[in-house]
Design a protein around this motif. Structure first.
Motif, PDB file in Angstrom:
ATOM      1  N   PRO A 117      52.856  -4.212 -13.078  1.00 52.60           N
ATOM      2  CA  PRO A 117      53.442  -3.061 -11.718  1.00 52.60           C
ATOM      3  C   PRO A 117      52.816  -1.965 -11.837  1.00 52.60           C
ATOM      4  CG  PRO A 117      55.252  -4.640 -12.557  1.00 52.60           C
ATOM      5  CD  PRO A 117      54.241  -4.806 -13.487  1.00 52.60           C
ATOM      6  N   ILE A 118      52.750  -1.320 -12.848  1.00 52.93           N
ATOM      7  CA  ILE A 118      52.450   0.173 -12.921  1.00 52.93           C
ATOM      8  C   ILE A 118      50.857   0.223 -12.670  1.00 52.93           C
ATOM      9  CG2 ILE A 118      52.041   2.089 -14.474  1.00 52.93           C
ATOM     10  CD1 ILE A 118      54.607   1.342 -16.135  1.00 52.93           C
ATOM     11  N   THR A 119      50.209  -0.667 -13.329  1.00 50.25           N
ATOM     12  CA  THR A 119      48.766  -0.478 -12.920  1.00 50.25           C
ATOM     13  C   THR A 119      48.428  -0.925 -11.418  1.00 50.25           C
ATOM     14  OG1 THR A 119      48.223  -1.189 -15.247  1.00 50.25           O
ATOM     15  CG2 THR A 119      46.443  -1.424 -13.749  1.00 50.25           C
ATOM     16  N   MET A 120      49.142  -1.980 -10.881  1.00 51.69           N
ATOM     17  CA  MET A 120      48.937  -2.609  -9.801  1.00 51.69           C
ATOM     18  C   MET A 120      49.077  -1.724  -8.648  1.00 51.69           C
ATOM     19  SD  MET A 120      49.834  -6.471  -7.929  1.00 51.69           S
ATOM     20  CE  MET A 120      49.142  -7.116  -9.256  1.00 51.69           C
ATOM     21  N   PHE A 121      50.441  -1.235  -8.764  1.00 51.31           N
ATOM     22  CA  PHE A 121      50.772  -0.222  -7.778  1.00 51.31           C
ATOM     23  C   PHE A 121      50.986   1.222  -7.825  1.00 51.31           C
ATOM     24  CE2 PHE A 121      53.475  -4.304  -7.665  1.00 51.31           C
ATOM     25  CZ  PHE A 121      52.907  -4.865  -6.561  1.00 51.31           C
ATOM     26  N   GLY A 122      50.790   1.402  -9.087  1.00 54.14           N
ATOM     27  CA  GLY A 122      50.667   2.810  -9.409  1.00 54.14           C
ATOM     28  C   GLY A 122      49.274   3.489  -9.378  1.00 54.14           C
ATOM     29  N   ILE A 123      48.479   2.753 -10.529  1.00 53.05           N
ATOM     30  CA  ILE A 123      47.200   3.328 -10.604  1.00 53.05           C
ATOM     31  C   ILE A 123      46.419   2.488  -9.370  1.00 53.05           C
ATOM     32  CG2 ILE A 123      44.923   3.268 -12.099  1.00 53.05           C
ATOM     33  CD1 ILE A 123      47.028   3.131 -14.429  1.00 53.05           C
ATOM     34  N   GLY A 124      46.680   1.480  -9.218  1.00 54.61           N
ATOM     35  CA  GLY A 124      45.855   0.602  -8.158  1.00 54.61           C
ATOM     36  C   GLY A 124      45.747   1.278  -6.615  1.00 54.61           C
ATOM     37  N   SER A 125      46.877   1.876  -6.266  1.00 50.88           N
ATOM     38  CA  SER A 125      47.086   2.364  -4.993  1.00 50.88           C
ATOM     39  C   SER A 125      45.835   3.519  -4.828  1.00 50.88           C
ATOM     40  CB  SER A 125      48.209   2.856  -4.554  1.00 50.88           C
ATOM     41  OG  SER A 125      48.789   3.902  -5.504  1.00 50.88           O
ATOM     42  N   LEU A 126      45.774   4.536  -5.932  1.00 45.09           N
ATOM     43  CA  LEU A 126      44.930   5.645  -5.866  1.00 45.09           C
ATOM     44  C   LEU A 126      43.626   4.878  -5.960  1.00 45.09           C
ATOM     45  CD1 LEU A 126      46.762   7.956  -8.506  1.00 45.09           C
ATOM     46  CD2 LEU A 126      46.465   8.128  -5.918  1.00 45.09           C
ATOM     47  N   TYR A 127      43.266   4.048  -6.872  1.00 41.07           N
ATOM     48  CA  TYR A 127      41.739   3.704  -7.144  1.00 41.07           C
ATOM     49  C   TYR A 127      41.404   3.225  -5.670  1.00 41.07           C
ATOM     50  CZ  TYR A 127      37.925   0.501  -8.562  1.00 41.07           C
ATOM     51  OH  TYR A 127      36.640  -0.092  -8.467  1.00 41.07           O
ATOM     52  N   VAL A 128      42.263   2.310  -5.014  1.00 39.80           N
ATOM     53  CA  VAL A 128      41.598   1.639  -3.880  1.00 39.80           C
ATOM     54  C   VAL A 128      41.316   2.661  -2.756  1.00 39.80           C
ATOM     55  CG1 VAL A 128      42.228   0.147  -1.950  1.00 39.80           C
ATOM     56  CG2 VAL A 128      42.895  -0.722  -4.353  1.00 39.80           C
ATOM     57  N   PHE A 129      42.200   3.489  -2.542  1.00 42.92           N
ATOM     58  CA  PHE A 129      42.031   4.144  -1.303  1.00 42.92           C
ATOM     59  C   PHE A 129      41.221   5.493  -1.705  1.00 42.92           C
ATOM     60  CE2 PHE A 129      45.714   1.574  -0.373  1.00 42.92           C
ATOM     61  CZ  PHE A 129      45.525   1.432   1.068  1.00 42.92           C
ATOM     62  N   LEU A 130      41.259   6.124  -2.833  1.00 43.03           N
ATOM     63  CA  LEU A 130      40.381   7.288  -3.030  1.00 43.03           C
ATOM     64  C   LEU A 130      39.056   6.859  -3.824  1.00 43.03           C
ATOM     65  CD1 LEU A 130      43.223   9.532  -4.608  1.00 43.03           C
ATOM     66  CD2 LEU A 130      42.466   9.367  -2.282  1.00 43.03           C
ATOM     67  N   ILE A 131      39.012   5.905  -4.404  1.00 46.10           N
ATOM     68  CA  ILE A 131      37.637   5.606  -5.301  1.00 46.10           C
ATOM     69  C   ILE A 131      36.931   4.553  -4.678  1.00 46.10           C
ATOM     70  CG2 ILE A 131      36.512   5.094  -7.177  1.00 46.10           C
ATOM     71  CD1 ILE A 131      38.913   6.541  -8.438  1.00 46.10           C
ATOM     72  N   GLN A 132      37.680   3.234  -4.713  1.00 48.04           N
ATOM     73  CA  GLN A 132      36.717   1.976  -4.087  1.00 48.04           C
ATOM     74  C   GLN A 132      36.459   2.036  -2.981  1.00 48.04           C
ATOM     75  OE1 GLN A 132      39.108  -1.898  -3.395  1.00 48.04           O
ATOM     76  NE2 GLN A 132      37.927  -2.371  -5.373  1.00 48.04           N
ATOM     77  N   ASN A 133      37.316   2.559  -1.749  1.00 53.25           N
ATOM     78  CA  ASN A 133      36.894   2.807  -0.589  1.00 53.25           C
ATOM     79  C   ASN A 133      35.509   3.550  -0.015  1.00 53.25           C
ATOM     80  OD1 ASN A 133      38.763   0.794   0.485  1.00 53.25           O
ATOM     81  ND2 ASN A 133      40.165   2.247   1.080  1.00 53.25           N
ATOM     82  N   ARG A 134      35.319   4.684  -1.016  1.00 53.62           N
ATOM     83  CA  ARG A 134      34.320   5.243  -1.135  1.00 53.62           C
ATOM     84  C   ARG A 134      32.950   4.780  -1.145  1.00 53.62           C
ATOM     85  NH1 ARG A 134      38.107   6.977   0.181  1.00 53.62           N
ATOM     86  NH2 ARG A 134      37.111   6.555   2.105  1.00 53.62           N
ATOM     87  N   PHE A 135      32.683   3.728  -1.786  1.00 49.99           N
ATOM     88  CA  PHE A 135      31.515   3.265  -2.230  1.00 49.99           C
ATOM     89  C   PHE A 135      31.032   1.799  -1.492  1.00 49.99           C
ATOM     90  CE2 PHE A 135      32.920   5.671  -5.726  1.00 49.99           C
ATOM     91  CZ  PHE A 135      31.950   6.426  -6.174  1.00 49.99           C
ATOM     92  N   THR A 136      29.919   1.734  -1.228  1.00 52.68           N
ATOM     93  CA  THR A 136      29.241   0.611  -0.587  1.00 52.68           C
ATOM     94  C   THR A 136      29.092  -0.619  -1.780  1.00 52.68           C
ATOM     95  OG1 THR A 136      26.909   1.372  -1.051  1.00 52.68           O
ATOM     96  CG2 THR A 136      28.159   1.808   1.109  1.00 52.68           C
ATOM     97  N   LYS A 137      28.938  -1.657  -1.369  1.00 54.54           N
ATOM     98  CA  LYS A 137      28.522  -2.935  -2.164  1.00 54.54           C
ATOM     99  C   LYS A 137      27.157  -3.734  -1.771  1.00 54.54           C
ATOM    100  CE  LYS A 137      32.589  -2.957  -4.343  1.00 54.54           C
ATOM    101  NZ  LYS A 137      32.729  -2.768  -5.848  1.00 54.54           N
ATOM    102  N   ASP A 138      26.692  -4.507  -2.766  1.00 55.60           N
ATOM    103  CA  ASP A 138      25.152  -5.096  -2.456  1.00 55.60           C
ATOM    104  C   ASP A 138      25.534  -5.942  -1.399  1.00 55.60           C
ATOM    105  OD1 ASP A 138      24.218  -3.496  -4.320  1.00 55.60           O
ATOM    106  OD2 ASP A 138      24.335  -5.044  -6.194  1.00 55.60           O
ATOM    107  N   TRP A 139      26.361  -6.727  -1.077  1.00 53.92           N
ATOM    108  CA  TRP A 139      26.821  -7.640  -0.176  1.00 53.92           C
ATOM    109  C   TRP A 139      27.050  -7.449   1.192  1.00 53.92           C
ATOM    110  CZ3 TRP A 139      31.062  -7.055   2.504  1.00 53.92           C
ATOM    111  CH2 TRP A 139      32.254  -6.334   1.595  1.00 53.92           C
ATOM    112  N   MET A 140      27.113  -5.992   1.410  1.00 53.56           N
ATOM    113  CA  MET A 140      27.308  -5.391   2.672  1.00 53.56           C
ATOM    114  C   MET A 140      26.444  -5.178   3.582  1.00 53.56           C
ATOM    115  SD  MET A 140      30.246  -2.369   1.474  1.00 53.56           S
ATOM    116  CE  MET A 140      30.108  -1.662   2.944  1.00 53.56           C
ATOM    117  N   THR A 141      26.483  -5.269   4.921  1.00 56.27           N
ATOM    118  CA  THR A 141      25.279  -5.285   5.781  1.00 56.27           C
ATOM    119  C   THR A 141      25.303  -3.823   5.837  1.00 56.27           C
ATOM    120  OG1 THR A 141      26.987  -5.000   7.793  1.00 56.27           O
ATOM    121  CG2 THR A 141      26.171  -7.154   7.123  1.00 56.27           C
ATOM    122  N   GLN A 142      23.885  -3.417   6.458  1.00 55.28           N
ATOM    123  CA  GLN A 142      23.742  -1.911   6.706  1.00 55.28           C
ATOM    124  C   GLN A 142      24.678  -1.376   7.625  1.00 55.28           C
ATOM    125  OE1 GLN A 142      21.151  -0.360   4.792  1.00 55.28           O
ATOM    126  NE2 GLN A 142      21.990   1.418   5.679  1.00 55.28           N
TER     127      GLN A 142
END
Length: 335
Positions: A159-184
């Protein structure tokens, strides 16, 4: 398993509802605009009050931060509806409003909704896990994994990782980057979201000071992110959930048996944008969030689905693995 839910699915009155659900999926422009007014304007207003509260008392700041986080969750639900094309009749209006609220939630519109559509198309399918959902291993997969992978999975599901660290990672870091599978187009939307966020940060820094904005925004996105991830977790990780292999997968069946009905108090139901009626949402994602309570009230078949209460939601925290033999989620202690 949830016997009431299973029996209802087997007698299958759901197909009749699906055929006659068109009246519920028609957006009401007045309701949509009113929902924007009663969410976006208070969100801006609370931000103004937050800045002034810092010079008054932290006892005033703390409850305002909680309210702001709750309103951001509600803005995210509108963003979510827009991506399904259910909030406005006009798809341009859905896109523009969705992109705006996505920026406020630090979430690129096209990237997130591409993953979310895959989630809807594969919910409850053990053979198609991994896109837009919570990582879930089967008991057999876990036992066959290396010690390093088991440790990684245990840390991920904590729970600490998923909801504590995870929330920051998803919204502040993961959402900032593109992926190879994404369209232009999806990549460009990520770039646009990041550019607008930088401009927003600069503007807010000039208006109220960089560190003031940074601290307030960090706390709000952190609390809203934790609440949002917890909601998403409850929607498909609960005691009576069903997961099957592709051969046994059926959209209607798994929409009902693989998606929860979380029964919230009225205030939390409002802040969460009625997303607790998630089983109805998965049956027909084109139904606007403000129509979900009406669907539930007017169709008795949905009331046969056992609700997940707050107490039951706490018990789900110990469920970590899918046991294919027992056909249920189990904890690590049961291995």
């Amino acid at each position: 398993m949830n016997t009431g839910q299973k029996e209802t699915t087997q007698t299958n009155p759901w197909q009749s509802f699906i055929k006659n659900s068109a009246s519920y999926q028609k957006p009401d422009s007045l309701k949509s605009v009113w929902q924007i007014i009663n969410t976006f304007i208070p969100y801006v207003g609370v931000w103004i009050l937050l800045v002034y509260s810092l010079s008054v008392s932290l006892w005033l700041t703390v409850p305002l931060l909680i309210i702001a986080a709750g309103l951001l969750v509600r803005l995210f639900i509108i963003f979510h509806d827009c991506g399904h094309g259910s909030f406005f009749k006009s798809q341009k209006a859905n896109r523009y409003v969705g992109m705006l609220f996505g920026i406020l939630a630090f979430t690129p519109y096209d990237k997130w909704h591409s993953m979310h559509m895959k989630h809807h198309a594969t919910v409850g399918n053990l053979d198609k896990r991994g896109v837009g959902d919570v990582w879930t291993m089967t008991k057999e997969e876990y036992l066959a994994s290396s010690k390093k992978r088991r440790l990684y999975y245990r840390l991920y599901r904590h729970p600490i990782t998923m909801f504590g660290i995870g929330s920051l990672y998803v919204f502040l870091i993961q959402n900032r980057f593109t992926k190879d599978w994404m369209t232009q187009k999806q990549k460009n939307n990520v770039y646009l979201t990041n550019i607008v966020l930088v401009l927003l940060i600069v503007a807010m820094s000039f208006a109220i000071g960089f560190f003031t904005y940074l601290i307030l925004q960090f706390i709000i996105i952190y609390m809203a992110g934790m609440a949002g991830l917890w909601l998403f977790y409850l929607q498909h990780q609960y005691e009576d959930v069903t997961w099957v292999r592709s051969n046994d997968w059926n959209y209607t069946k798994l929409a009902l048996e693989g998606s929860s009905f979380v029964k919230f108090p009225k205030l939390l139901q409002w802040f969460s944008g009625n997303i607790g009626f998630h089983h109805i949402h998965h049956i027909n994602a084109r139904i606007p969030n403000y129509n979900l309570p009406k669907v539930y009230a007017e169709n008795k078949i949905f009331r046969a689905v056992k609700p997940v209460t707050f107490r039951a939601s706490l018990r789900t925290m110990r469920l970590r693995l899918w046991d294919e033999k027992l056909q249920k989620l189990v904890g690590f202690e049961e291995i």
